[in-house]
Design a protein around this motif. Structure first.
Motif, mmCIF file in Angstrom:
data_model
loop_
_atom_site.group_PDB
_atom_site.id
_atom_site.type_symbol
_atom_site.label_atom_id
_atom_site.label_comp_id
_atom_site.label_asym_id
_atom_site.label_seq_id
_atom_site.Cartn_x
_atom_site.Cartn_y
_atom_site.Cartn_z
ATOM 1 N N LEU A 146 -7.357 -3.518 7.592
ATOM 2 C CA LEU A 146 -7.158 -4.943 7.846
ATOM 3 C C LEU A 146 -5.722 -5.165 8.321
ATOM 4 N N VAL A 147 -5.565 -5.883 9.411
ATOM 5 C CA VAL A 147 -4.246 -6.115 10.008
ATOM 6 C C VAL A 147 -4.022 -7.614 10.119
ATOM 7 N N LEU A 148 -2.946 -8.114 9.563
ATOM 8 C CA LEU A 148 -2.640 -9.532 9.573
ATOM 9 C C LEU A 148 -2.378 -10.020 10.994
ATOM 10 N N ALA A 149 -2.830 -11.215 11.301
ATOM 11 C CA ALA A 149 -2.658 -11.782 12.642
ATOM 12 C C ALA A 149 -1.257 -12.350 12.786
ATOM 13 N N GLU A 150 -0.277 -11.473 12.927
ATOM 14 C CA GLU A 150 1.118 -11.901 12.940
ATOM 15 C C GLU A 150 1.575 -12.386 14.303
ATOM 16 N N ASP A 151 0.844 -12.073 15.373
ATOM 17 C CA ASP A 151 1.252 -12.528 16.704
ATOM 18 C C ASP A 151 1.354 -14.041 16.745
ATOM 19 N N THR A 207 2.764 -0.700 14.658
ATOM 20 C CA THR A 207 4.208 -0.807 14.537
ATOM 21 C C THR A 207 4.569 -0.895 13.058
ATOM 22 N N SER A 208 5.838 -0.744 12.751
ATOM 23 C CA SER A 208 6.271 -0.793 11.353
ATOM 24 C C SER A 208 6.383 -2.213 10.828
ATOM 25 N N HIS A 209 6.175 -3.205 11.675
ATOM 26 C CA HIS A 209 6.432 -4.589 11.275
ATOM 27 C C HIS A 209 5.177 -5.366 10.904
ATOM 28 N N VAL A 210 4.010 -4.742 10.946
ATOM 29 C CA VAL A 210 2.771 -5.476 10.741
ATOM 30 C C VAL A 210 2.271 -5.256 9.314
ATOM 31 N N HIS A 211 1.823 -6.342 8.671
ATOM 32 C CA HIS A 211 1.249 -6.258 7.341
ATOM 33 C C HIS A 211 -0.191 -5.761 7.455
ATOM 34 N N HIS A 212 -0.557 -4.795 6.609
ATOM 35 C CA HIS A 212 -1.900 -4.234 6.701
ATOM 36 C C HIS A 212 -2.341 -3.697 5.343
ATOM 37 N N ARG A 213 -3.656 -3.485 5.199
ATOM 38 C CA ARG A 213 -4.205 -2.880 3.994
ATOM 39 C C ARG A 213 -5.479 -2.132 4.375
ATOM 40 N N VAL A 214 -6.025 -1.350 3.438
ATOM 41 C CA VAL A 214 -7.293 -0.659 3.628
ATOM 42 C C VAL A 214 -8.221 -1.079 2.497
ATOM 43 N N THR A 215 -9.417 -1.530 2.839
ATOM 44 C CA THR A 215 -10.373 -1.949 1.817
ATOM 45 C C THR A 215 -10.907 -0.739 1.068
ATOM 46 N N PRO A 216 -11.285 -0.913 -0.203
ATOM 47 C CA PRO A 216 -11.784 0.228 -0.983
ATOM 48 C C PRO A 216 -13.067 0.812 -0.396
ATOM 49 N N VAL A 217 -13.223 2.112 -0.539
ATOM 50 C CA VAL A 217 -14.467 2.790 -0.182
ATOM 51 C C VAL A 217 -15.540 2.342 -1.166
ATOM 52 N N THR A 218 -16.732 2.008 -0.673
ATOM 53 C CA THR A 218 -17.793 1.478 -1.520
ATOM 54 C C THR A 218 -18.685 2.596 -2.068
#
Length: 240
Positions: A146-151, A207-218
């Motif tokens: 998941l990548v935050l819509a920072e643009d 890039t190093s400036h973007v907020h992101h996460r990975v959802t848990p494996v189900t």
């Protein structure tokens, strides 16, 4: 090779390797030695979950070239990522090539329940990447990036201080460890973004400036781990 998504912070490339190369790499990843993610240090972005997360040794290319024993195919992948062909070079985060940085790469296996907290990478890094090396991945198995819509947030005053974007005190610290709550408020204020599934043979550049996460494996994934070669682009003055 096909560029599927292109934003200032994110590039997604599908079918990065040809079929034979990918099959060979995916097979080799099953035979690498792995150790628990937290066995040597607490990697805070992964939290303290009991879900299994394993990692291999690290290969590097660029300013420093190294390939641990048995990791020749991972080393070849890191080489390809460090020195992209002309069709892909323009889509790399600014300043990232093997000539201007050290590119690292190690395989990370994430079992059921494993994910990655919201974070952004350290300022000293130029960027990061993930390459999905499992032979198949179901759409209900989780593990999406998941990548935050920072643009859309650029230049907006979302924080009360002339629009400056918050950063944690350490790039790998998750949202529960920030000192002032500004990053959590920033993410909640934006509240939307892009998801990228863990499609096999897909390369994702960040890039190093973007907020992101990975959802848990189900649980639907069963005993199939999310298998990813992950790494960072480290500048000559940065550290890995």
């Amino acid at each position: 090779m096909k560029i599927t998504i292109r934003t200032p912070h994110l590039t997604v490339v599908d079918d990065f390797l040809d079929e034979a190369e990918f099959t060979s790499l995916a097979t080799s990843l099953q035979f690498l030695p792995y150790r628990p993610m937290h066995s040597k240090e607490w990697v805070k972005a992964y939290g303290l979950s009991s879900a299994p997360v394993l990692q291999s040794e690290m290969a590097t290319r660029g300013r420093v070239d190294s390939t641990p024993p048995g990791m020749s195919r991972v080393g070849s992948l890191v080489e390809r990522i460090a020195r992209p062909d002309e069709t892909l070079r323009a889509d790399y985060p600014q300043g990232i090539t093997g000539q201007g940085a050290t590119v690292t790469g190690r395989t990370v296996l994430s079992g059921v329940g494993a994910g990655l907290n919201w974070h952004n990478d350290a300022e000293s890094l130029l960027g990061a990447y993930v390459f999905y090396g499992h032979p198949r991945w179901g759409s209900s198995w989780g593990g999406e990036l998941l990548v935050l819509a920072e643009d859309e947030a650029a230049g907006r005053d979302r924080t009360g201080d002339s629009g400056s974007r918050p950063r944690e005190t350490n790039g790998d610290v998750g949202p529960d460890f920030q000192l002032d709550g500004r990053a959590e408020q920033y993410r909640n204020d934006i509240g939307h973004g892009i998801f990228v599934s863990a499609r096999p043979n897909r390369l994702v550049l960040l890039t190093s400036h973007v907020h992101h996460r990975v959802t848990p494996v189900t649980p639907s994934a069963g005993d199939q781990p999310r298998t990813a070669v992950v790494g960072f682009f480290v500048s000559d003055t940065g550290s890995s």
